[in-house]
Design an enzyme around this catalytic site. Structure first.
Site, PDB file in Angstrom:
ATOM      1  N   LYS A   5      76.026  56.979  50.958  1.00  0.00           N
ATOM      2  CA  LYS A   5      76.204  57.715  49.917  1.00  0.00           C
ATOM      3  C   LYS A   5      77.426  57.665  49.498  1.00  0.00           C
ATOM      4  CE  LYS A   5      72.818  60.701  51.029  1.00  0.00           C
ATOM      5  NZ  LYS A   5      71.804  61.308  50.051  1.00  0.00           N
ATOM      6  N   ASP A  16      73.914  56.440  46.946  1.00  0.00           N
ATOM      7  CA  ASP A  16      73.677  57.847  46.215  1.00  0.00           C
ATOM      8  C   ASP A  16      74.181  58.917  46.016  1.00  0.00           C
ATOM      9  OD1 ASP A  16      71.372  60.368  45.968  1.00  0.00           O
ATOM     10  OD2 ASP A  16      70.581  59.954  48.340  1.00  0.00           O
ATOM     11  N   ASP A  72      58.736  63.052  45.961  1.00  0.00           N
ATOM     12  CA  ASP A  72      58.631  64.118  47.388  1.00  0.00           C
ATOM     13  C   ASP A  72      57.833  64.970  47.587  1.00  0.00           C
ATOM     14  OD1 ASP A  72      58.903  66.379  49.061  1.00  0.00           O
ATOM     15  OD2 ASP A  72      60.969  65.493  49.208  1.00  0.00           O
ATOM     16  N   GLU A 114      63.493  63.023  43.935  1.00  0.00           N
ATOM     17  CA  GLU A 114      63.839  63.821  44.750  1.00  0.00           C
ATOM     18  C   GLU A 114      63.890  65.302  44.506  1.00  0.00           C
ATOM     19  OE1 GLU A 114      67.142  61.815  47.117  1.00  0.00           O
ATOM     20  OE2 GLU A 114      67.538  64.777  47.668  1.00  0.00           O
ATOM     21  N   HIS A 162      61.167  59.766  48.456  1.00  0.00           N
ATOM     22  CA  HIS A 162      61.899  60.576  49.504  1.00  0.00           C
ATOM     23  C   HIS A 162      61.890  61.319  50.602  1.00  0.00           C
ATOM     24  CE1 HIS A 162      64.994  64.606  50.170  1.00  0.00           C
ATOM     25  NE2 HIS A 162      65.465  63.943  49.547  1.00  0.00           N
ATOM     26  N   GLU A 164      71.323  56.029  43.144  1.00  0.00           N
ATOM     27  CA  GLU A 164      69.981  56.853  43.140  1.00  0.00           C
ATOM     28  C   GLU A 164      70.458  58.606  43.027  1.00  0.00           C
ATOM     29  OE1 GLU A 164      68.033  57.309  47.040  1.00  0.00           O
ATOM     30  OE2 GLU A 164      68.187  59.160  47.059  1.00  0.00           O
TER      31      GLU A 164
HETATM   32 MG    MG Z   1      69.018  61.168  47.696  1.00  0.00          MG
END
Ligand code: MG
Length: 368
Positions: free
Chosen positions: A168, A197, A272, A249, A299, A223
């Site tokens: 992240k 992400d 997703d 997502e 996702h 992402e």
């Molecule tokens: Mg994500």
């Protein structure tokens, strides 16, 4: 196939195995509405959907009050017709997250029935492209983790066969992000894939700036750099960086993916299966992406996505975040860094009904 005689609606809440935080939110609990479709010939199809902590009761209310009553008496094999009928019945609240999530619980149950009736596993029934798909892990990359934990988790993932790990980003300063990414890249070497992400956390100017600073560490993708509704921002970012842009997502309709793809606003599609409204629209998005020569890397929900990735030729990665272990007897098989789609007929999820019974939030709602 036989008529649907009754619809059962349940909900369980599942705690995450590790603390999960990102640039904008925490994954508090997985609210998990479950739909069971009982047919006249004695089959039971089980489907589910999820939230990461809010909206589950709204999904259940939509299922109970508006969607389930319209399934009773219907032919369970008419999956496209049923999806469309239910979508248009709720048209004033669609496209939207709650509606898509509710439709997914029904649609996955219909696909379970379809697979059970045919005696085939989902990955074959939905296309049968490739039984094994590479898997990467997100469980060691959460934003609150200190650098040494990030590095240790990435090394452990590599040692256990994973071919990639997601980190992240979105720390208050770019320098903090860069220090974290650099430490992981130095530890794992050049051959291991590192995904980033941002969970929609940046404005365009900052996303462009951070992408430039991340680039020397060769991220596999960037992402959700921006709010999902900002397609124009994604177009401009994609033109400003060599890092592949991943989105999906937070998109709830195949047409939204079409806009991203037509405008070359992304080069990785992360549809997703719950948030898009089920397997029926998921496959449409995957095939749409194939026509643009774009890979699908869905996702979350690895328990379903391992089979769906195996169904389509352009799926490149399954995301490893186990979430159903407390209520299932089956486990996703990971072999040498690949997720292996289950061969059992149906969705390939063996539910533990005693465990579900012990956790359910309310007495089963039965619509007949
Ligand atoms: Mg994500």
């Amino acid at each position: 196939m036989a008529r649907i005689e009754r619809v059962e609606i349940l909900q369980i809440d599942l705690a995450p195995k590790v603390r999960r935080t990102d640039a904008i939110q925490s994954f508090v609990t997985q609210e998990t509405p479950i739909v069971r479709l009982h047919t006249a010939d004695g089959l039971v199809g089980t489907g589910y959907t999820y939230t990461i902590g809010t909206g589950g009761s709204s999904v259940v209310a939509l299922l109970r009050d508006h969607l389930a009553p319209r399934l009773v008496g219907a032919d369970a094999s008419h999956v496209e017709a049923l999806w469309r009928r239910l979508f248009f019945h709720t048209h004033s609240t669609a496209v939207g997250a709650i509606t898509s999530l509710a439709l997914a619980a029904i649609d996955t149950a219909l696909w379970d029935l379809r697979c059970l009736a045919a005696g085939l596993p989902l990955w074959v029934m939905a296309g049968g492209a490739q039984q094994r798909v590479p898997i990467y892990t997100t469980e060691g990359g959460w934003l609150h983790l200190p650098v040494d934990a990030l590095v240790a988790d990435a090394l452990a993932a590599r040692a256990s066969g994973f071919r990639g790990a997601k980190i992240k980003v979105g720390k208050p300063t770019a320098a903090e992000d860069v220090a974290r990414i650099a430490a992981v890249r130095t530890a794992v070497g050049d051959a291991f894939n590192v995904m980033l992400d941002a969970n929609q956390g940046f404005p365009l100017s900052e996303a462009i700036r951070r992408a430039r600073l991340y680039t020397p560490f060769d991220p596999y993708w960037f992402e959700e750099p921006l709010p999902a509704e900002d397609i124009d921002g994604h177009v401009r970012l994609a033109g400003a960086t060599t890092i592949p842009i991943a989105v999906g997502e937070s998109l709830y309709s195949p047409a939204h993916f079409r806009e991203y793809l037509q405008r070359r606003a992304c080069s990785v599609v992360q549809v997703d299966v719950a948030r898009i409204g089920g397997i029926t629209p998921w496959l449409k998005v995957a095939h749409l992406a194939e026509t643009f020569n774009v890979m699908v890397c869905p996702h979350f929900l690895m328990e379903l996505h391992a089979s769906l990735c195996a169904a389509v030729p352009n799926a490149a990665w399954v995301e490893y975040i186990p979430q159903l272990d407390d209520v299932t007897a089956s486990r996703l098989v990971v072999d040498d860094g690949y997720a292996v789609a289950p061969d059992a007929p149906g969705l390939g999820i063996e539910w533990d009904w005693q465990a579900i019974e012990a956790r359910r939030k309310f007495a089963p709602i039965v619509v007949r």
